[in-house]
Design a protein around this motif. Sequence first.
Motif, PDB file in Angstrom:
ATOM      1  N   ALA A  99       0.843  -1.260  -0.095  1.00  0.00           N
ATOM      2  CA  ALA A  99      -0.084   0.053   0.008  1.00  0.00           C
ATOM      3  C   ALA A  99       0.834   1.326  -0.140  1.00  0.00           C
ATOM      4  O   ALA A  99       0.093   2.294   0.080  1.00  0.00           O
ATOM      5  CB  ALA A  99      -0.861  -0.039   1.035  1.00  0.00           C
ATOM      6  N   LEU A 100       2.159   1.227  -0.351  1.00  0.00           N
ATOM      7  CA  LEU A 100       2.829   2.260  -0.322  1.00  0.00           C
ATOM      8  C   LEU A 100       4.048   2.162  -1.344  1.00  0.00           C
ATOM      9  O   LEU A 100       4.381   1.114  -1.724  1.00  0.00           O
ATOM     10  CB  LEU A 100       3.579   2.860   0.957  1.00  0.00           C
ATOM     11  CG  LEU A 100       4.584   1.662   1.655  1.00  0.00           C
ATOM     12  CD1 LEU A 100       5.790   2.561   2.238  1.00  0.00           C
ATOM     13  CD2 LEU A 100       3.943   0.934   2.703  1.00  0.00           C
ATOM     14  N   GLN A 101       4.443   3.098  -1.901  1.00  0.00           N
ATOM     15  CA  GLN A 101       5.609   3.090  -2.805  1.00  0.00           C
ATOM     16  C   GLN A 101       6.569   3.920  -2.460  1.00  0.00           C
ATOM     17  O   GLN A 101       7.603   3.714  -1.808  1.00  0.00           O
ATOM     18  CB  GLN A 101       4.993   3.382  -4.544  1.00  0.00           C
ATOM     19  CG  GLN A 101       4.242   2.295  -4.895  1.00  0.00           C
ATOM     20  CD  GLN A 101       3.686   2.408  -6.599  1.00  0.00           C
ATOM     21  OE1 GLN A 101       4.321   2.758  -7.154  1.00  0.00           O
ATOM     22  NE2 GLN A 101       2.533   1.901  -6.371  1.00  0.00           N
ATOM     23  N   CYS A 102       6.549   5.156  -2.819  1.00  0.00           N
ATOM     24  CA  CYS A 102       7.593   6.076  -2.174  1.00  0.00           C
ATOM     25  C   CYS A 102       7.376   6.314  -0.798  1.00  0.00           C
ATOM     26  O   CYS A 102       8.403   6.620  -0.094  1.00  0.00           O
ATOM     27  CB  CYS A 102       7.528   7.509  -2.916  1.00  0.00           C
ATOM     28  SG  CYS A 102       6.163   8.528  -2.534  1.00  0.00           S
ATOM     29  N   GLY A 103       6.405   6.342  -0.410  1.00  0.00           N
ATOM     30  CA  GLY A 103       6.010   6.278   1.194  1.00  0.00           C
ATOM     31  C   GLY A 103       5.709   7.777   1.901  1.00  0.00           C
ATOM     32  O   GLY A 103       5.633   7.916   2.863  1.00  0.00           O
ATOM     33  N   TYR A 104       5.783   8.668   0.905  1.00  0.00           N
ATOM     34  CA  TYR A 104       5.926  10.039   1.502  1.00  0.00           C
ATOM     35  C   TYR A 104       4.433  10.159   2.042  1.00  0.00           C
ATOM     36  O   TYR A 104       4.484  10.989   3.347  1.00  0.00           O
ATOM     37  CB  TYR A 104       6.138  11.152   0.454  1.00  0.00           C
ATOM     38  CG  TYR A 104       6.438  12.297   0.956  1.00  0.00           C
ATOM     39  CD1 TYR A 104       7.636  12.589   1.169  1.00  0.00           C
ATOM     40  CD2 TYR A 104       5.334  13.288   1.176  1.00  0.00           C
ATOM     41  CE1 TYR A 104       8.147  13.774   1.998  1.00  0.00           C
ATOM     42  CE2 TYR A 104       5.832  14.432   1.859  1.00  0.00           C
ATOM     43  CZ  TYR A 104       7.068  14.627   2.085  1.00  0.00           C
ATOM     44  OH  TYR A 104       7.449  15.918   2.796  1.00  0.00           O
ATOM     45  N   CYS A 105       3.421   9.832   1.567  1.00  0.00           N
ATOM     46  CA  CYS A 105       2.085  10.049   2.011  1.00  0.00           C
ATOM     47  C   CYS A 105       1.710   9.160   3.278  1.00  0.00           C
ATOM     48  O   CYS A 105       0.690   9.434   3.920  1.00  0.00           O
ATOM     49  CB  CYS A 105       1.045   9.807   0.871  1.00  0.00           C
ATOM     50  SG  CYS A 105       0.915   8.126   0.499  1.00  0.00           S
ATOM     51  N   THR A 106       2.436   7.993   3.387  1.00  0.00           N
ATOM     52  CA  THR A 106       2.008   6.871   4.155  1.00  0.00           C
ATOM     53  C   THR A 106       1.606   7.236   5.958  1.00  0.00           C
ATOM     54  O   THR A 106       0.830   7.007   6.321  1.00  0.00           O
ATOM     55  CB  THR A 106       2.982   5.765   4.414  1.00  0.00           C
ATOM     56  OG1 THR A 106       3.409   5.510   2.972  1.00  0.00           O
ATOM     57  CG2 THR A 106       2.618   4.601   5.121  1.00  0.00           C
ATOM     58  N   LEU A 136      -3.977  12.321   0.352  1.00  0.00           N
ATOM     59  CA  LEU A 136      -3.404  12.104  -1.218  1.00  0.00           C
ATOM     60  C   LEU A 136      -2.364  11.333  -1.340  1.00  0.00           C
ATOM     61  O   LEU A 136      -1.372  11.382  -0.552  1.00  0.00           O
ATOM     62  CB  LEU A 136      -3.166  13.620  -1.905  1.00  0.00           C
ATOM     63  CG  LEU A 136      -4.375  14.556  -2.168  1.00  0.00           C
ATOM     64  CD1 LEU A 136      -3.771  16.001  -2.836  1.00  0.00           C
ATOM     65  CD2 LEU A 136      -5.605  14.278  -2.840  1.00  0.00           C
ATOM     66  N   CYS A 137      -2.246  10.340  -2.461  1.00  0.00           N
ATOM     67  CA  CYS A 137      -1.238   9.791  -2.808  1.00  0.00           C
ATOM     68  C   CYS A 137      -0.941   9.672  -4.385  1.00  0.00           C
ATOM     69  O   CYS A 137      -1.715   9.496  -5.152  1.00  0.00           O
ATOM     70  CB  CYS A 137      -1.351   8.043  -2.423  1.00  0.00           C
ATOM     71  SG  CYS A 137      -0.060   7.042  -2.969  1.00  0.00           S
ATOM     72  N   ARG A 138       0.482   9.854  -4.583  1.00  0.00           N
ATOM     73  CA  ARG A 138       0.499  10.092  -5.928  1.00  0.00           C
ATOM     74  C   ARG A 138       1.186   8.860  -6.463  1.00  0.00           C
ATOM     75  O   ARG A 138       1.472   8.940  -7.821  1.00  0.00           O
ATOM     76  CB  ARG A 138       1.392  11.381  -6.216  1.00  0.00           C
ATOM     77  CG  ARG A 138       0.587  12.718  -6.302  1.00  0.00           C
ATOM     78  CD  ARG A 138      -0.344  12.785  -7.133  1.00  0.00           C
ATOM     79  NE  ARG A 138      -1.396  13.678  -6.985  1.00  0.00           N
ATOM     80  CZ  ARG A 138      -2.402  13.621  -6.912  1.00  0.00           C
ATOM     81  NH1 ARG A 138      -3.046  12.590  -6.446  1.00  0.00           N
ATOM     82  NH2 ARG A 138      -3.083  14.704  -6.647  1.00  0.00           N
ATOM     83  N   CYS A 139       1.092   7.690  -5.749  1.00  0.00           N
ATOM     84  CA  CYS A 139       2.116   6.498  -6.292  1.00  0.00           C
ATOM     85  C   CYS A 139       1.042   5.287  -6.530  1.00  0.00           C
ATOM     86  O   CYS A 139       1.133   4.657  -7.545  1.00  0.00           O
ATOM     87  CB  CYS A 139       3.087   6.123  -5.407  1.00  0.00           C
ATOM     88  SG  CYS A 139       4.223   7.147  -5.048  1.00  0.00           S
ATOM     89  N   THR A 140       0.113   5.143  -5.553  1.00  0.00           N
ATOM     90  CA  THR A 140      -0.370   3.684  -5.302  1.00  0.00           C
ATOM     91  C   THR A 140      -1.692   3.693  -6.279  1.00  0.00           C
ATOM     92  O   THR A 140      -2.246   2.322  -6.470  1.00  0.00           O
ATOM     93  CB  THR A 140      -0.775   3.237  -3.879  1.00  0.00           C
ATOM     94  OG1 THR A 140      -1.727   4.105  -3.585  1.00  0.00           O
ATOM     95  CG2 THR A 140       0.526   3.509  -3.177  1.00  0.00           C
ATOM     96  N   GLY A 141      -2.325   4.576  -6.332  1.00  0.00           N
ATOM     97  CA  GLY A 141      -3.556   4.571  -7.333  1.00  0.00           C
ATOM     98  C   GLY A 141      -5.040   4.143  -6.198  1.00  0.00           C
ATOM     99  O   GLY A 141      -5.996   3.812  -6.361  1.00  0.00           O
TER     100      GLY A 141
HETATM  101  S1  FES Z   1       3.252   5.976  -1.808  1.00  0.00           S
HETATM  102 FE1  FES Z   1       4.030   7.812  -2.951  1.00  0.00          FE
HETATM  103  S2  FES Z   1       2.720   9.281  -2.298  1.00  0.00           S
HETATM  104 FE2  FES Z   1       1.846   7.775  -1.618  1.00  0.00          FE
END
Ligand code: FES
Length: 159
Positions: A99-106, A136-141
């Motif tokens: 449920a995360l990619q870059c993790g910034y929003c996590t 907002l998350c810009r990675c996971t959809g």
């Molecule tokens: S995991 Fe990258 S913005 Fe949510």
Amino acid sequence: MSNLNHIVLMVNGVQHERDVEPRLLLSDFLRHDLGLTGTHVGCEHGVCGACTILFDGQAMRSCLIFAVQADGHQVTTVENLGTPEKMHPLQDAFQEKHALQCGYCTPGFLMALVPFLEKNPDPSEEEIREAISGNLCRCTGYQNIIEAVKLAAEKMAVR
Ligand code: FES
Ligand code: FES
């Protein structure tokens, strides 16, 4: 003339006293004064949810609160959620469901979801979508985040 305000607050169960400028945001206070960089800053105007913390147990955006407003209050940040050895069920579920990619929003998602699952331990998908609509998350959809919340609810039910 000094324009500092003396504040005393609890952060993650520890009392802190500081003299702060009235304009200092709580998000910056947590990150820069206390070194709690798990609270992320994205938009700094209340839109992205990355800075979400618990303020007296309620999910709030720390970029919309001045540090002086936290005087006498209890703040909880993502650092208090779990440890690498013993993660919170939400953290486990985010990891398991990717449920995360870059993790910034996590951190913001996690802190918004903790009180949500406490109040609603068996949420519908619609309720989960509503609960995360302010983050907002810009990675996971988002789909994997929703799956992670469902899994976390299951994990928390059997604890
Ligand atoms: S995991 Fe990258 S913005 Fe949510
Ligand atoms: S940094 Fe606070 S809502 Fe975006």
